[in-house]
Write an enzyme that holds these catalytic residues in place. Structure first.
Site, short mmCIF file in Angstrom:
data_model
loop_
_atom_site.label_atom_id
_atom_site.label_comp_id
_atom_site.label_asym_id
_atom_site.label_seq_id
_atom_site.Cartn_x
_atom_site.Cartn_y
_atom_site.Cartn_z
N ASP A 13 0.67 -1.05 -0.34
CA ASP A 13 0.18 0.04 -0.32
C ASP A 13 0.78 1.21 0.75
O ASP A 13 0.61 2.21 0.60
CB ASP A 13 -0.82 0.22 1.21
CG ASP A 13 -1.71 -1.29 1.21
OD1 ASP A 13 -1.98 -1.56 0.08
OD2 ASP A 13 -2.60 -1.39 2.39
N LYS A 111 -7.41 -4.49 -2.77
CA LYS A 111 -8.31 -5.90 -2.41
C LYS A 111 -8.70 -4.44 -1.49
O LYS A 111 -8.38 -3.16 -1.40
CB LYS A 111 -6.92 -6.00 -0.35
CG LYS A 111 -5.63 -4.57 0.51
CD LYS A 111 -4.83 -5.48 1.00
CE LYS A 111 -4.27 -4.18 1.18
NZ LYS A 111 -4.68 -3.60 2.03
N CYS A 156 -1.96 -2.31 7.73
CA CYS A 156 -1.66 -3.40 6.85
C CYS A 156 -0.43 -4.19 6.97
O CYS A 156 -0.21 -4.90 6.47
CB CYS A 156 -1.97 -2.85 5.99
SG CYS A 156 -3.33 -1.60 5.96
#
Length: 208
Positions: A13, A111, A156
């Site tokens: 990310d 995601k 994450c």
């Protein structure tokens, strides 16, 4: 550590909305770009993860009238932290960070696409049932060790590391190629949880 054919660099990310000035900024988040770019040239296998939310995602505070960012609500799969609107599909904020190398990635996994379920982990969504398919893809490539970097350490990266361990992978987290949010001590807690699960810290200088 010398990466081989069974090693994977998993980049979590590194997106505009998580950089300083973004919708959900991680302090010094931009500082991960240079070490991640350098690391990519040391690995045969690179995968990039990307938050990719629909505009009405359940994790957004403005999807819950009267609620504010960082409050917690109860959802069918458990407690959910509410976030500022971020990484909306196709928006500039959902794009990869400026300067992040993407050409060496053999796979980009998005995601958080289900509007009803949040997704921190690269492997399992927040309902802890829905799989992203990443574990299967890595198994088919013969990957046995996953080296994580990116944003954010205490969300994450943490969940991805724990789920990678649960999926049977050996796991490393590159300390100088991650940054955390650190809410109420969450960063120290994240490192403690990862270490308890058998995740090892490593510096990028230790990767040949």
């Amino acid at each position: 550590m010398t990466p081989g054919a069974a090693d994977l660099l998993l980049v979590i990310d590194v997106q505009v909305d998580f950089l300083p000035g973004g919708a959900l900024p991680v302090r010094d988040g931009h500082a991960v770009v240079a070490p991640i770019n350098a690391l990519q040239h040391r690995f045969r296998h690179v995968v990039l993860m990307q938050d990719w939310h629909p505009a009405d995602h359940v994790s957004f505070a403005d999807s819950h009238p009267g609620r504010a960012p960082f409050e917690t609500v109860a959802l069918p799969y458990g407690p959910q932290v509410l976030w500022p609107r971020h990484c909306v599909q196709g928006s500039p904020g959902a794009g990869f960070a400026p300067g992040l190398a993407t050409d060496r990635a053999s796979l980009v996994v998005r995601k958080g696409l289900d509007p009803r379920v949040d997704s921190y982990s690269a492997f399992l969504e927040a309902d802890r049932i829905t799989r992203t398919g990443l574990a299967g893809a890595l198994a088919e490539r013969g990957i046995t060790r996953v080296v994580l970097c990116g944003l954010a350490t205490d969300f994450c990266v943490l969940w991805s590391a724990l789920d990678a361990r649960d999926a049977g992978f050996e796991v490393r987290v590159v300390e100088d190629a991650v940054r955390g949010i650190d809410v109420d001590g969450s960063l120290a807690q994240a490192w403690a949880r990862m270490e308890a699960a058998g995740v090892r810290r490593i510096g990028s200088a230790e990767i040949a």
